[in-house]
Enzyme design. Structure first.
Site, PDB file in Angstrom:
ATOM      1  N   GLU A 120     -19.257  35.364  -7.143  1.00  0.00           N
ATOM      2  CA  GLU A 120     -18.275  36.966  -8.096  1.00  0.00           C
ATOM      3  C   GLU A 120     -19.050  36.916  -8.992  1.00  0.00           C
ATOM      4  O   GLU A 120     -19.221  37.644 -10.404  1.00  0.00           O
ATOM      5  CB  GLU A 120     -16.992  37.097  -7.039  1.00  0.00           C
ATOM      6  CG  GLU A 120     -17.057  37.403  -6.295  1.00  0.00           C
ATOM      7  CD  GLU A 120     -14.757  37.346  -5.658  1.00  0.00           C
ATOM      8  OE1 GLU A 120     -14.684  36.499  -5.697  1.00  0.00           O
ATOM      9  OE2 GLU A 120     -14.915  38.521  -5.368  1.00  0.00           O
ATOM     10  N   GLU A 140     -15.993  35.456   3.725  1.00  0.00           N
ATOM     11  CA  GLU A 140     -14.996  35.237   3.555  1.00  0.00           C
ATOM     12  C   GLU A 140     -14.251  35.982   5.318  1.00  0.00           C
ATOM     13  O   GLU A 140     -12.995  34.816   5.438  1.00  0.00           O
ATOM     14  CB  GLU A 140     -13.991  36.209   2.702  1.00  0.00           C
ATOM     15  CG  GLU A 140     -14.500  36.318   1.289  1.00  0.00           C
ATOM     16  CD  GLU A 140     -15.445  35.683   0.801  1.00  0.00           C
ATOM     17  OE1 GLU A 140     -16.565  35.978   0.791  1.00  0.00           O
ATOM     18  OE2 GLU A 140     -15.138  35.897  -0.583  1.00  0.00           O
TER      19      GLU A 140
HETATM   20  C1  1HE Z   1     -16.160  22.445  -0.631  1.00  0.00           C
HETATM   21  C2  1HE Z   1     -16.303  23.463  -1.231  1.00  0.00           C
HETATM   22  C3  1HE Z   1     -15.509  24.678  -0.909  1.00  0.00           C
HETATM   23  C4  1HE Z   1     -18.129  22.074  -0.710  1.00  0.00           C
HETATM   24  N1  1HE Z   1     -14.173  24.491  -2.012  1.00  0.00           N
HETATM   25  N2  1HE Z   1     -14.887  22.354  -1.634  1.00  0.00           N
HETATM   26  N3  1HE Z   1     -16.494  29.044   0.382  1.00  0.00           N
HETATM   27  C5  1HE Z   1     -17.079  28.476   1.227  1.00  0.00           C
HETATM   28  O1  1HE Z   1     -17.103  29.424   2.418  1.00  0.00           O
HETATM   29  C6  1HE Z   1     -18.520  28.166   1.166  1.00  0.00           C
HETATM   30  C7  1HE Z   1     -18.165  26.498   1.573  1.00  0.00           C
HETATM   31  N4  1HE Z   1     -18.862  25.275   1.457  1.00  0.00           N
HETATM   32  C8  1HE Z   1     -20.321  25.247   2.620  1.00  0.00           C
HETATM   33  O2  1HE Z   1     -20.375  26.729   3.442  1.00  0.00           O
HETATM   34  C9  1HE Z   1     -21.349  24.708   2.527  1.00  0.00           C
HETATM   35  O3  1HE Z   1     -20.111  23.439   1.795  1.00  0.00           O
HETATM   36  C10 1HE Z   1     -22.133  24.816   1.520  1.00  0.00           C
HETATM   37  C11 1HE Z   1     -23.268  25.808   2.177  1.00  0.00           C
HETATM   38  C12 1HE Z   1     -21.353  25.280   0.092  1.00  0.00           C
HETATM   39  C13 1HE Z   1     -22.287  23.336   0.574  1.00  0.00           C
HETATM   40  O4  1HE Z   1     -23.353  22.726   2.465  1.00  0.00           O
HETATM   41  P1  1HE Z   1     -23.653  21.331   1.716  1.00  0.00           P
HETATM   42  O5  1HE Z   1     -24.004  20.887   3.439  1.00  0.00           O
HETATM   43  O6  1HE Z   1     -24.965  21.536   0.726  1.00  0.00           O
HETATM   44  O7  1HE Z   1     -22.444  20.321   0.939  1.00  0.00           O
HETATM   45  P2  1HE Z   1     -21.087  20.481   1.756  1.00  0.00           P
HETATM   46  O8  1HE Z   1     -21.576  18.685   2.066  1.00  0.00           O
HETATM   47  O9  1HE Z   1     -20.385  21.218   2.315  1.00  0.00           O
HETATM   48  O10 1HE Z   1     -20.897  20.136   0.402  1.00  0.00           O
HETATM   49  C14 1HE Z   1     -20.721  19.096  -0.741  1.00  0.00           C
HETATM   50  C15 1HE Z   1     -18.158  19.111  -1.230  1.00  0.00           C
HETATM   51  O11 1HE Z   1     -17.892  20.217  -1.685  1.00  0.00           O
HETATM   52  C16 1HE Z   1     -17.894  18.220   0.184  1.00  0.00           C
HETATM   53  O12 1HE Z   1     -16.731  17.707  -0.878  1.00  0.00           O
HETATM   54  P3  1HE Z   1     -16.559  16.475  -0.117  1.00  0.00           P
HETATM   55  O13 1HE Z   1     -15.741  15.407  -0.749  1.00  0.00           O
HETATM   56  O14 1HE Z   1     -16.432  16.130   1.531  1.00  0.00           O
HETATM   57  O15 1HE Z   1     -17.959  15.265  -0.624  1.00  0.00           O
HETATM   58  C17 1HE Z   1     -17.629  20.064   0.749  1.00  0.00           C
HETATM   59  O16 1HE Z   1     -15.731  19.876   0.730  1.00  0.00           O
HETATM   60  C18 1HE Z   1     -17.637  20.302  -0.479  1.00  0.00           C
HETATM   61  N5  1HE Z   1     -17.035  22.008  -1.147  1.00  0.00           N
HETATM   62  N6  1HE Z   1     -17.711  24.153  -0.985  1.00  0.00           N
HETATM   63  C19 1HE Z   1     -13.747  23.330  -1.426  1.00  0.00           C
HETATM   64  N7  1HE Z   1     -15.491  26.023  -1.519  1.00  0.00           N
HETATM   65  C20 1HE Z   1     -11.754  34.673  -5.432  1.00  0.00           C
HETATM   66  S1  1HE Z   1     -11.652  34.655  -3.947  1.00  0.00           S
HETATM   67  C21 1HE Z   1     -13.359  33.830  -3.605  1.00  0.00           C
HETATM   68  C22 1HE Z   1     -13.027  33.698  -1.590  1.00  0.00           C
HETATM   69  C23 1HE Z   1     -14.240  33.184  -1.399  1.00  0.00           C
HETATM   70  O17 1HE Z   1     -14.823  31.949  -2.347  1.00  0.00           O
HETATM   71  S2  1HE Z   1     -13.967  32.727   0.291  1.00  0.00           S
HETATM   72  C24 1HE Z   1     -15.789  31.815   0.334  1.00  0.00           C
HETATM   73  C25 1HE Z   1     -15.688  30.716   0.136  1.00  0.00           C
END
Ligand code: 1HE
Length: 266
Positions: A120, A140
């Protein structure tokens, strides 16, 4: 690069190079997930930029990913009510509308995940440069949430509602040439090269008259929202102002006197 006079933002780095501002998303340890404060900081910055002499913005990111979208952990922990989240979405809309409609062109240098709210954010910019590591998704459905930062308008506009629905229902991911072909981005470059390409495009853009850039990066968006009959009326006003500006006259004189660069196919 020199630091500009913009105030300090916790999750953003702002640097200026001549009249180009490079804004870098700086929450790499959380994959540039967008918590509420991050959205407010972007909103503040993009409210300020049009009042400065910045002509073009390059939006880049630190870390592996452009942005992982909504901060799901914050959202989970805050246990928001429907009304709370509606206000969160209003802030996202306010910020992204500032970006799309302020009249300062924004060029995104993408990499890694451009997902959910990250997509977005990217779709509120005017030119998107992806590299080979970039992937676009709307997880989502999988997360049990819905888009709230304007995707139903901007992502559907970029790639069409059928693709958007498929992505949200099935988690489909787009990357590479397919991502360019369906409209997520206008450029695809080698891994690690999106910032360099975005800077090259920013320099070209900055060489246009400011009023032309203002019209190109805001009027088209506004006119798309209007019925065609009214859009053509508004277009005549914009063209009336832009096409008679002193800078336009200078450039047309250069063309008439055969001093101007010609359009070349490559
Ligand atoms: C996060 C988030 C997040 C990563 N919120 N903390 N978005 C999603 O559904 C995407 C969710 N994220 C993922 O699927 C993956 O993290 C990624 C593909 C983006 C990256 O993977 P990777 O293996 O390179 O990294 P990681 O180890 O998963 O992430 C690194 C850190 O970022 C880790 O934190 P840590 O404290 O455990 O090291 C993750 O938890 C953190 N992290 N993504 C919070 N999204 C206005 S409405 C909009 C609606 C949406 O956007 S829905 C889609 C949300």
């Amino acid at each position: 690069m020199t630091h500009s006079n913009f105030k300090d933002f916790e999750s953003l780095i702002v640097e200026t190079q001549d009249d180009i501002a490079v804004v870098t998303l700086n929450r790499p340890e959380k994959s540039n997930a967008l918590d509420h404060d991050f959205i407010l900081q972007l909103g503040d910055l993009f409210g300020e930029i049009p009042k400065t002499n910045v002509k073009v913005v390059v939006l880049a990111a630190n870390g592996k990913h452009f942005s992982a979208g909504l901060d799901l952990i914050e959202h989970y922990k805050q246990d928001r009510t429907a009304a709370d989240f509606m206000h969160v979405c209003r802030a996202w809309h306010e910020t992204f509308n500032r970006m799309e409609y302020s009249g300062v062109p924004i060029i995104a240098a993408l990499k890694g995940a451009v997902v959910g709210g990250g997509l977005e954010l990217a779709s509120a910019t005017h030119i998107r440069v992806a590299d080979e590591s970039t992937y676009f998704a709307l997880p989502e459905g999988q997360r049990g949430v819905f888009t709230g930062g304007g995707a139903t308008i901007r992502v559907a506009d970029l790639v069409g509602k059928s693709r958007m629905i498929d992505m949200m229902l099935t988690g489909r991911v787009y990357k590479g040439d397919e991502a360019v072909n369906v409209g997520f981005c206008q450029y695809m470059v080698g891994e690690g090269e999106s910032l360099e390409k975005a800077m090259e495009l920013a320099e070209k853009t900055a060489s246009n008259p400011e009023l032309s850039n203002f019209a190109i990066s805001s009027a088209i968006s506004h006119m798309q929202n209007m019925p065609a009959h009214d859009a053509s009326y508004a277009e005549s006003f914009v063209a009336g102002v832009v096409n008679t500006q002193p800078e336009s006259k200078k450039r047309l004189a250069a063309f008439a006197e055969k001093r101007a660069e010609k359009v070349k196919p490559d």
